[in-house]
Design an enzyme around this catalytic site. Structure first.
Site, PDB file in Angstrom:
ATOM      1  N   ASP A  34     -55.513   2.998  16.776  1.00  7.75           N
ATOM      2  CA  ASP A  34     -55.679   1.842  17.665  1.00  7.75           C
ATOM      3  C   ASP A  34     -55.437   0.514  16.954  1.00  7.75           C
ATOM      4  O   ASP A  34     -54.876  -0.418  17.542  1.00  7.75           O
ATOM      5  CB  ASP A  34     -57.090   1.845  18.286  1.00  7.75           C
ATOM      6  CG  ASP A  34     -57.187   2.873  19.408  1.00  7.75           C
ATOM      7  OD1 ASP A  34     -56.282   3.727  19.500  1.00  7.75           O
ATOM      8  OD2 ASP A  34     -58.159   2.816  20.186  1.00  7.75           O
ATOM      9  N   LYS A  54     -58.021   8.155  15.968  1.00 11.56           N
ATOM     10  CA  LYS A  54     -58.138   6.938  16.777  1.00 11.56           C
ATOM     11  C   LYS A  54     -59.136   5.969  16.156  1.00 11.56           C
ATOM     12  O   LYS A  54     -58.930   4.757  16.180  1.00 11.56           O
ATOM     13  CB  LYS A  54     -58.582   7.320  18.194  1.00 11.56           C
ATOM     14  CG  LYS A  54     -58.460   6.208  19.201  1.00 11.56           C
ATOM     15  CD  LYS A  54     -58.661   6.770  20.588  1.00 11.56           C
ATOM     16  CE  LYS A  54     -57.979   5.929  21.654  1.00 11.56           C
ATOM     17  NZ  LYS A  54     -58.577   4.663  21.903  1.00 11.56           N
ATOM     18  N   HIS A  58     -60.984  11.293  20.623  1.00 15.30           N
ATOM     19  CA  HIS A  58     -61.639  11.368  19.316  1.00 15.30           C
ATOM     20  C   HIS A  58     -63.113  11.704  19.399  1.00 15.30           C
ATOM     21  O   HIS A  58     -63.641  12.468  18.607  1.00 15.30           O
ATOM     22  CB  HIS A  58     -61.425  10.046  18.574  1.00 15.30           C
ATOM     23  CG  HIS A  58     -61.843   8.822  19.358  1.00 15.30           C
ATOM     24  ND1 HIS A  58     -62.452   7.754  18.794  1.00 15.30           N
ATOM     25  CD2 HIS A  58     -61.746   8.510  20.675  1.00 15.30           C
ATOM     26  CE1 HIS A  58     -62.696   6.840  19.723  1.00 15.30           C
ATOM     27  NE2 HIS A  58     -62.268   7.277  20.865  1.00 15.30           N
ATOM     28  N   ARG A  59     -63.789  11.124  20.389  1.00 16.96           N
ATOM     29  CA  ARG A  59     -65.247  11.320  20.432  1.00 16.96           C
ATOM     30  C   ARG A  59     -65.614  12.747  20.850  1.00 16.96           C
ATOM     31  O   ARG A  59     -66.606  13.295  20.379  1.00 16.96           O
ATOM     32  CB  ARG A  59     -65.914  10.305  21.360  1.00 16.96           C
ATOM     33  CG  ARG A  59     -65.646   8.883  20.915  1.00 16.96           C
ATOM     34  CD  ARG A  59     -66.738   7.915  21.247  1.00 16.96           C
ATOM     35  NE  ARG A  59     -66.299   6.599  20.818  1.00 16.96           N
ATOM     36  CZ  ARG A  59     -66.343   6.182  19.554  1.00 16.96           C
ATOM     37  NH1 ARG A  59     -66.824   6.965  18.612  1.00 16.96           N
ATOM     38  NH2 ARG A  59     -65.891   4.985  19.232  1.00 16.96           N
ATOM     39  N   SER A  81     -63.963  -1.683  17.628  1.00 18.55           N
ATOM     40  CA  SER A  81     -64.090  -2.826  18.542  1.00 18.55           C
ATOM     41  C   SER A  81     -64.014  -4.136  17.783  1.00 18.55           C
ATOM     42  O   SER A  81     -63.359  -5.086  18.221  1.00 18.55           O
ATOM     43  CB  SER A  81     -65.435  -2.783  19.255  1.00 18.55           C
ATOM     44  OG  SER A  81     -65.661  -1.516  19.771  1.00 18.55           O
ATOM     45  N   GLU A  99     -60.909   7.481  27.307  1.00 22.89           N
ATOM     46  CA  GLU A  99     -59.752   8.223  26.800  1.00 22.89           C
ATOM     47  C   GLU A  99     -59.433   9.437  27.672  1.00 22.89           C
ATOM     48  O   GLU A  99     -58.299   9.856  27.809  1.00 22.89           O
ATOM     49  CB  GLU A  99     -60.000   8.669  25.366  1.00 22.89           C
ATOM     50  CG  GLU A  99     -59.758   7.593  24.320  1.00 22.89           C
ATOM     51  CD  GLU A  99     -60.888   6.576  24.183  1.00 22.89           C
ATOM     52  OE1 GLU A  99     -61.762   6.514  25.084  1.00 22.89           O
ATOM     53  OE2 GLU A  99     -60.906   5.837  23.187  1.00 22.89           O
ATOM     54  N   ASN A 102     -52.910   4.497  23.228  1.00 24.64           N
ATOM     55  CA  ASN A 102     -54.049   4.736  24.126  1.00 24.64           C
ATOM     56  C   ASN A 102     -55.174   3.770  23.757  1.00 24.64           C
ATOM     57  O   ASN A 102     -56.349   4.086  23.898  1.00 24.64           O
ATOM     58  CB  ASN A 102     -54.525   6.194  24.008  1.00 24.64           C
ATOM     59  CG  ASN A 102     -55.398   6.595  25.203  1.00 24.64           C
ATOM     60  OD1 ASN A 102     -55.523   5.836  26.168  1.00 24.64           O
ATOM     61  ND2 ASN A 102     -56.001   7.768  25.131  1.00 24.64           N
ATOM     62  N   SER A 131     -65.228  -1.795  33.654  1.00 25.58           N
ATOM     63  CA  SER A 131     -65.106  -1.855  32.201  1.00 25.58           C
ATOM     64  C   SER A 131     -65.417  -3.272  31.756  1.00 25.58           C
ATOM     65  O   SER A 131     -64.929  -4.239  32.352  1.00 25.58           O
ATOM     66  CB  SER A 131     -63.675  -1.484  31.782  1.00 25.58           C
ATOM     67  OG  SER A 131     -63.474  -1.839  30.430  1.00 25.58           O
ATOM     68  N   ASP A 187     -70.527   4.691  24.371  1.00 24.02           N
ATOM     69  CA  ASP A 187     -69.734   5.600  23.533  1.00 24.02           C
ATOM     70  C   ASP A 187     -70.619   6.543  22.724  1.00 24.02           C
ATOM     71  O   ASP A 187     -70.399   7.749  22.676  1.00 24.02           O
ATOM     72  CB  ASP A 187     -68.837   4.800  22.577  1.00 24.02           C
ATOM     73  CG  ASP A 187     -67.657   4.192  23.317  1.00 24.02           C
ATOM     74  OD1 ASP A 187     -67.456   4.570  24.490  1.00 24.02           O
ATOM     75  OD2 ASP A 187     -66.943   3.352  22.740  1.00 24.02           O
TER      76      ASP A 187
END
Ligand code: DC
Length: 663
Positions: A52, A426, A398-399, A26, A351, A94, A171, A323
């Site tokens: 990203d 990512k 990814h998470r 971020s 995602e 993405n 969001s 997250d």
């Protein structure tokens, strides 16, 4: 990075050591864009290298920015609020952190742009941001489904005198996008009004914090009204450091909470993020403490060790850590009772639909999961025997991949298979390497595939390819005998001097760098591959003392997540407990032909007849020696590849391997 179809993680028993985190995604993407929009040059340190950020940097270059990369430092020559390119087609992958703010910035600056992404990006909503920008007069068309990317932007005349209304309940990235774009056109005070309850506020705090670093002081009343003061202008701070990623820290905080430490190391130390972090996900620390973790911090580091065990179930509103809260869902597997994660509706538009994904994969492990619109209730398997294992889908998220690696601490000692593990790129390309450097497993649980066989049977090629496909380490044990012989010859030690060669073998200074082998600092990859080096290796390998001297070195290759070892006695002597042993052979004629082709292609002249004779002599010596003679290990699978392609041989080994797995 593991660019493979799946990664099997053996049962893990403990963890300890130091972890250096990659830069925050971020912060990286916000800072890169702000640097690009600013007056002056900005050097950004510790930038995250990931999919990203690569998307963002490519887009900035397409827009006319000069970007210089040097390791994890990036220097950007700012556009001073003016686009040099007014027409471009930008691919956003993405990366929501690139798609949303770039849409807003390009829409207000004006030009003809198309922004698209991968299929999932075209399912991630952007309508609320587009609606807000259209109130300003921005020209935006949907190129596919209304409300979703891809988008076309075209120039327009802006009206800034009425407050811009934006929804904040889907969001927070929409508000962030506007906050970052509107200083570009602040010829007057520009007001933003948030409609609905603003979610993920900590991310807005990161935005405001970074805007301030670039000279923009936003005035806000509560979380509803934001004003960008007239005359705001982006000014580079010169240098800026990106903090370690607090969301990435969550996996290692959880690791410290779940894993005992057997190796004498004192828990998990995380460097790069600490008590002074500006990232909201740092508050994951509190959630982990509630579950039982013992955590201490410095401004820039965290120290975690196991506290309560089993962990304590919690009931938590996770709006402030959207997250990192995913990690709590996997920690819940180790808790006593039912854990409830609430206020996580935003997971549905990330995602992947993360609520559905986590529920589905947790159930595969034996958990009982209740899934609501905006919550998850997780009850772990009732007993160790109730745990199950199955391939974990990662949904290109990814998470999901990182979270489920932590299930490898299950009390049933089941391995965990992570499908498409490269999705971690990512935000954390080296995630699994970092995990394997800190996690501990019982040596006997770290799988080894042994491929033994005579010279020129193609063991090396087969073993290396199998290792690559499984993401395992690779040991070419023959190279150790070749190195010992080479080092002995150079030291003037006779090849028949068993004690002398053993002494040299025990103190070899070797290192493997990619597929290159170094003796001390010299690259000897070529030197050990000659026919003479092979013959010399065969001679030293008959000495029991030499073989013993190389044993510990060979064992040291058995590390997470697994090993493929080739040689003569891998299955019979070195790794007798290996779950899969293969004896690879081919007719001496086929082997001689392969070696002949190899030598000719390297410009060496050798007759086929000579090579065949040499092979026969070497086979005889390898098979008839007293210590560890070449022979199929007990229960080895026989594979004659005289008439098999390499691909077919690899497939055969992988099929056998799959047959040993519980999936
Ligand atoms: O696999 P290779 O050709 O690189 O092996 C060179 C020699 O080393 C071979 O003649 C036998 C010996 N060797 C051994 O005795 N045991 C092993 N595990 C590997 C190789």
């Amino acid at each position: 990075m593991f660019d493979i179809a799946y990664l099997d993680i053996p049962p893990l028993t403990g963890a300890g050591g130091t972890v250096r985190l990659p830069g925050s995604k971020s912060i990286s993407n916000r800072v890169l864009l702000l640097a690009a929009l600013s007056h002056g040059n900005t050097t950004v340190h510790d930038v995250l290298a990931s999919d990203d950020t690569a998307v963002m940097l490519t887009a900035l270059e397409q827009l006319g920015c000069t970007v210089q990369k040097n390791g994890d430092t990036v220097t950007i020559n700012g556009l001073a609020g003016q686009l040099r390119t007014k027409k471009a087609s930008l691919f956003m992958g993405n990366a929501g952190t690139a798609m949303r703010p770039l849409t807003a910035a390009l829409a207000v600056l004006g030009g003809e742009f198309e922004l698209s992404g991968v299929a999932r990006m075209h399912e991630r909503p952007i309508g609320d941001l587009v609606d807000a920008l259209r109130q300003l007069g921005c020209g935006i068309d949907y190129l596919g489904t209304p409300g979703f990317p891809p988008l076309r932007l075209y120039p327009a005349v802006l009206q800034l005198n009425t407050p811009i209304r934006v929804r904040g309940d889907v969001s927070s990235q929409f508000l962030t996008a506007l906050l970052m774009a509107l200083p570009l056109v602040a010829q007057q005070d520009v007001c933003i009004e948030v409609v609905g309850e603003l979610i993920s506020r900590p991310y807005i705090e990161i935005t405001l914090n970074l805007l301030a670093r670039f000279g923009i002081r936003i005035k806000r009343e509560g979380w509803q009204h934001f004003t960008i003061p007239k005359g705001s202008q982006y000014q580079s701070p010169g240098h800026i450091h990106v903090e370690g990623d607090a969301s990435s820290a969550s996996y290692f905080i959880a690791l410290g909470a779940i894993a005992d430490c057997h190796s004498g190391k004192n828990g998990i130390e995380i460097k790069g993020v600490g008590s002074e972090s500006i990232q909201g996900d740092i508050r994951f620390v509190e959630a982990a403490q509630m579950m039982g973790a013992q955590i201490s911090s410095t401004p820039n580091s965290l120290h975690i060790s196991r506290g309560a065990w089993p962990l304590k179930a919690i009931d938590l509103d996770c709006n402030h850590i959207p997250d990192a809260a995913m990690t709590l869902a996997v920690m819940a597997l180790y808790a006593e009772g039912t854990t409830v994660l609430r206020n996580i509706a935003s997971w549905r538009v990330k995602e992947t639909d993360r609520i559905a994904a986590m529920a589905c994969e947790l159930r595969k492990l034996g958990a009982t999961v209740e899934e609501g619109d905006n919550y998850l209730k997780i009850t772990p398997p009732a007993t160790p025997m109730a745990w199950k294992t199955a391939p974990i889908h990662t949904y290109d998220d990814h998470r999901v991949a990182m979270c489920f690696s932590l299930a490898a601490f299950n009390p049933a000692r089941l391995p965990i298979r992570i499908l498409e593990p490269q999705c971690v790129a990512k935000t954390f390309p080296e995630y699994f390497e970092t995990l394997f450097a800190t996690a501990e497993a019982k040596t006997s649980q770290i799988p080894v595939i042994c491929i033994d066989g005579p010279t020129a049977s193609g063991k090396g090629t087969l073993a290396a390819q199998v290792a690559h496909q499984l993401g395992y380490h690779y040991l070419d044990s023959g190279s150790l005998y070749r190195l010992s012989a080479l080092a002995a010859t150079r030291a003037g030690v006779g090849l028949d001097d068993a004690a002398g060669v053993a002494c040299i073998a025990r103190s070899l200074h070797i290192s493997f760098r990619g597929d290159q082998i170094y003796l001390a600092q010299e690259n000897v990859s070529e030197a050990i591959r000659t026919e003479e080096a092979g013959v010399a290796a065969s001679k030293v390998s008959i000495h029991a003392e030499v073989r013993l001297a190389l044993l510990a070195l060979q064992h040291s290759f058995r590390s997470l997540p697994g090993l493929v070892a080739d040689g003569r006695d891998m299955g019979s002597v070195v790794f007798p407990d290996a779950p899969l042993k293969i004896y690879l052979t081919a007719s001496v004629h086929h082997r001689a032909e392969r070696r002949h082709k190899q030598l000719i292609s390297k410009g060496n002249s050798a007759t086929l007849q000579n090579i065949q004779q040499n092979l026969e002599a070497r086979d005889a010596r390898d098979m008839s020696r007293q210590t560890a003679p070449l022979r199929p290990a007990d229960n080895a699978m026989l594979l004659d590849n005289s008439d098999l392609s390499i691909e077919k041989s690899v497939r055969q080994v992988l099929d056998w391997w799959q047959g040993t797995r519980p999936f």
